[in-house]
Motif scaffolding. Sequence first.
Motif, PDB file in Angstrom:
ATOM      1  N   LEU A  16      -8.689   2.472  12.140  1.00  0.00           N
ATOM      2  CA  LEU A  16      -8.895   2.841  10.743  1.00  0.00           C
ATOM      3  C   LEU A  16      -7.605   3.354  10.106  1.00  0.00           C
ATOM      4  CD1 LEU A  16     -12.381   4.596  10.943  1.00  0.00           C
ATOM      5  CD2 LEU A  16     -11.860   2.400   9.860  1.00  0.00           C
ATOM      6  N   LEU A  17      -6.868   4.149  10.844  1.00  0.00           N
ATOM      7  CA  LEU A  17      -5.592   4.647  10.332  1.00  0.00           C
ATOM      8  C   LEU A  17      -4.609   3.499  10.118  1.00  0.00           C
ATOM      9  CD1 LEU A  17      -5.081   7.954  12.318  1.00  0.00           C
ATOM     10  CD2 LEU A  17      -5.283   7.713   9.844  1.00  0.00           C
ATOM     11  N   LYS A  18      -4.605   2.553  11.034  1.00  0.00           N
ATOM     12  CA  LYS A  18      -3.723   1.384  10.887  1.00  0.00           C
ATOM     13  C   LYS A  18      -4.050   0.637   9.595  1.00  0.00           C
ATOM     14  CE  LYS A  18      -2.306  -2.871  13.150  1.00  0.00           C
ATOM     15  NZ  LYS A  18      -2.454  -3.768  14.281  1.00  0.00           N
ATOM     16  N   ARG A  19      -5.344   0.447   9.335  1.00  0.00           N
ATOM     17  CA  ARG A  19      -5.761  -0.234   8.101  1.00  0.00           C
ATOM     18  C   ARG A  19      -5.362   0.562   6.860  1.00  0.00           C
ATOM     19  NH1 ARG A  19     -11.547  -0.977   9.658  1.00  0.00           N
ATOM     20  NH2 ARG A  19     -11.166  -1.767  11.720  1.00  0.00           N
ATOM     21  N   LYS A  20      -5.534   1.892   6.911  1.00  0.00           N
ATOM     22  CA  LYS A  20      -5.160   2.733   5.770  1.00  0.00           C
ATOM     23  C   LYS A  20      -3.666   2.637   5.494  1.00  0.00           C
ATOM     24  CE  LYS A  20      -8.703   6.323   5.857  1.00  0.00           C
ATOM     25  NZ  LYS A  20      -8.967   7.763   5.972  1.00  0.00           N
ATOM     26  N   GLU A  23      -2.986  -0.716   3.892  1.00  0.00           N
ATOM     27  CA  GLU A  23      -3.433  -0.700   2.498  1.00  0.00           C
ATOM     28  C   GLU A  23      -2.447   0.058   1.618  1.00  0.00           C
ATOM     29  OE1 GLU A  23      -7.370   0.964   2.405  1.00  0.00           O
ATOM     30  OE2 GLU A  23      -8.196  -0.669   3.621  1.00  0.00           O
ATOM     31  N   GLU A  24      -2.003   1.197   2.092  1.00  0.00           N
ATOM     32  CA  GLU A  24      -1.063   2.005   1.311  1.00  0.00           C
ATOM     33  C   GLU A  24       0.255   1.266   1.122  1.00  0.00           C
ATOM     34  OE1 GLU A  24       0.084   5.042  -1.088  1.00  0.00           O
ATOM     35  OE2 GLU A  24      -1.909   4.835  -0.208  1.00  0.00           O
ATOM     36  N   LEU A  25       0.717   0.598   2.178  1.00  0.00           N
ATOM     37  CA  LEU A  25       1.972  -0.143   2.081  1.00  0.00           C
ATOM     38  C   LEU A  25       1.875  -1.326   1.124  1.00  0.00           C
ATOM     39  CD1 LEU A  25       3.093  -0.155   5.820  1.00  0.00           C
ATOM     40  CD2 LEU A  25       4.268   0.960   3.915  1.00  0.00           C
ATOM     41  N   SER A  26       0.700  -1.891   0.969  1.00  0.00           N
ATOM     42  CA  SER A  26       0.535  -3.057   0.098  1.00  0.00           C
ATOM     43  C   SER A  26       0.427  -2.692  -1.377  1.00  0.00           C
ATOM     44  CB  SER A  26      -0.698  -3.858   0.519  1.00  0.00           C
ATOM     45  OG  SER A  26      -1.879  -3.138   0.218  1.00  0.00           O
ATOM     46  N   ARG A  27       0.199  -1.417  -1.655  1.00  0.00           N
ATOM     47  CA  ARG A  27       0.085  -0.977  -3.047  1.00  0.00           C
ATOM     48  C   ARG A  27       1.456  -0.838  -3.695  1.00  0.00           C
ATOM     49  NH1 ARG A  27      -2.518   4.504  -2.828  1.00  0.00           N
ATOM     50  NH2 ARG A  27      -1.388   4.575  -4.774  1.00  0.00           N
ATOM     51  N   PRO A  28       1.547  -1.234  -4.960  1.00  0.00           N
ATOM     52  CA  PRO A  28       2.800  -0.957  -5.677  1.00  0.00           C
ATOM     53  C   PRO A  28       2.958   0.566  -5.817  1.00  0.00           C
ATOM     54  CG  PRO A  28       1.352  -2.405  -6.953  1.00  0.00           C
ATOM     55  CD  PRO A  28       0.577  -1.941  -5.764  1.00  0.00           C
ATOM     56  N   GLY A  29       4.160   1.046  -5.626  1.00  0.00           N
ATOM     57  CA  GLY A  29       4.394   2.484  -5.730  1.00  0.00           C
ATOM     58  C   GLY A  29       3.731   3.262  -4.614  1.00  0.00           C
ATOM     59  N   ALA A  30       3.776   2.710  -3.413  1.00  0.00           N
ATOM     60  CA  ALA A  30       3.137   3.345  -2.261  1.00  0.00           C
ATOM     61  C   ALA A  30       3.667   4.765  -2.076  1.00  0.00           C
ATOM     62  CB  ALA A  30       3.399   2.520  -1.005  1.00  0.00           C
ATOM     63  N   ASN A  31       2.779   5.658  -1.689  1.00  0.00           N
ATOM     64  CA  ASN A  31       3.109   7.057  -1.473  1.00  0.00           C
ATOM     65  C   ASN A  31       3.716   7.216  -0.074  1.00  0.00           C
ATOM     66  OD1 ASN A  31       3.080   9.819  -0.925  1.00  0.00           O
ATOM     67  ND2 ASN A  31       1.182  10.162  -2.049  1.00  0.00           N
ATOM     68  N   GLU A  32       5.045   7.343  -0.021  1.00  0.00           N
ATOM     69  CA  GLU A  32       5.746   7.425   1.259  1.00  0.00           C
ATOM     70  C   GLU A  32       5.333   8.657   2.069  1.00  0.00           C
ATOM     71  OE1 GLU A  32       7.703   5.204   2.792  1.00  0.00           O
ATOM     72  OE2 GLU A  32       7.311   3.855   1.120  1.00  0.00           O
ATOM     73  N   ARG A  33       5.085   9.750   1.400  1.00  0.00           N
ATOM     74  CA  ARG A  33       4.678  10.971   2.102  1.00  0.00           C
ATOM     75  C   ARG A  33       3.319  10.771   2.779  1.00  0.00           C
ATOM     76  NH1 ARG A  33       5.705  16.522  -0.643  1.00  0.00           N
ATOM     77  NH2 ARG A  33       7.651  16.225   0.449  1.00  0.00           N
ATOM     78  N   GLU A  34       2.394  10.121   2.071  1.00  0.00           N
ATOM     79  CA  GLU A  34       1.067   9.835   2.635  1.00  0.00           C
ATOM     80  C   GLU A  34       1.184   8.862   3.806  1.00  0.00           C
ATOM     81  OE1 GLU A  34      -3.160   9.835   3.025  1.00  0.00           O
ATOM     82  OE2 GLU A  34      -1.691  11.246   2.276  1.00  0.00           O
ATOM     83  N   ILE A  35       2.041   7.872   3.671  1.00  0.00           N
ATOM     84  CA  ILE A  35       2.247   6.906   4.750  1.00  0.00           C
ATOM     85  C   ILE A  35       2.779   7.612   5.992  1.00  0.00           C
ATOM     86  CG2 ILE A  35       3.627   4.911   5.493  1.00  0.00           C
ATOM     87  CD1 ILE A  35       3.428   3.954   2.514  1.00  0.00           C
ATOM     88  N   GLN A  36       3.742   8.496   5.815  1.00  0.00           N
ATOM     89  CA  GLN A  36       4.286   9.245   6.951  1.00  0.00           C
ATOM     90  C   GLN A  36       3.224  10.110   7.600  1.00  0.00           C
ATOM     91  OE1 GLN A  36       7.153   7.529   7.893  1.00  0.00           O
ATOM     92  NE2 GLN A  36       7.276   9.491   8.902  1.00  0.00           N
ATOM     93  N   ARG A  37       2.410  10.765   6.792  1.00  0.00           N
ATOM     94  CA  ARG A  37       1.337  11.615   7.306  1.00  0.00           C
ATOM     95  C   ARG A  37       0.356  10.790   8.142  1.00  0.00           C
ATOM     96  NH1 ARG A  37      -3.667  13.230   6.266  1.00  0.00           N
ATOM     97  NH2 ARG A  37      -3.960  11.814   4.540  1.00  0.00           N
ATOM     98  N   LEU A  38      -0.014   9.621   7.632  1.00  0.00           N
ATOM     99  CA  LEU A  38      -0.938   8.741   8.350  1.00  0.00           C
ATOM    100  C   LEU A  38      -0.321   8.228   9.652  1.00  0.00           C
ATOM    101  CD1 LEU A  38      -2.352   6.690   5.339  1.00  0.00           C
ATOM    102  CD2 LEU A  38      -3.580   8.407   6.689  1.00  0.00           C
ATOM    103  N   LYS A  39       0.972   7.890   9.608  1.00  0.00           N
ATOM    104  CA  LYS A  39       1.647   7.400  10.804  1.00  0.00           C
ATOM    105  C   LYS A  39       1.709   8.472  11.890  1.00  0.00           C
ATOM    106  CE  LYS A  39       4.517   3.726   8.906  1.00  0.00           C
ATOM    107  NZ  LYS A  39       5.904   3.265   8.701  1.00  0.00           N
ATOM    108  N   VAL A  40       1.932   9.716  11.491  1.00  0.00           N
ATOM    109  CA  VAL A  40       1.967  10.811  12.465  1.00  0.00           C
ATOM    110  C   VAL A  40       0.588  10.975  13.105  1.00  0.00           C
ATOM    111  CG1 VAL A  40       2.200  13.318  12.697  1.00  0.00           C
ATOM    112  CG2 VAL A  40       3.921  12.012  11.442  1.00  0.00           C
ATOM    113  N   ARG A  41      -0.467  10.948  12.291  1.00  0.00           N
ATOM    114  CA  ARG A  41      -1.836  11.055  12.827  1.00  0.00           C
ATOM    115  C   ARG A  41      -2.123   9.910  13.792  1.00  0.00           C
ATOM    116  NH1 ARG A  41      -5.864  11.371   8.064  1.00  0.00           N
ATOM    117  NH2 ARG A  41      -7.306  11.009   9.770  1.00  0.00           N
TER     118      ARG A  41
END
Length: 60
Positions: A16-20, A23-41
């Motif tokens: 599920l985290l991989k999918r999130k 999804e975040e990476l595919s969005r224009p203006g992806a939130n890098e901080r959120e992506i990092q947080r998800l990657k750490v989890r």
Amino acid sequence: MALSAHLAELSEKHKLLKRKIEEELSRPGANEREIQRLKVRKLKLKDEITRLSMNGSTRH
């Protein structure tokens, strides 16, 4: 909870985290901080899965 059930639950959370992240990476203006947080989890889950798998295999 049995080890195999716990590992299955952790694996599902990892997927599920991989999918999130995807999804975040595919969005224009992806939130890098959120992506990092998800990657750490996701990495913490992977580490836990690996640790539990190794401990479970030594108990036979």
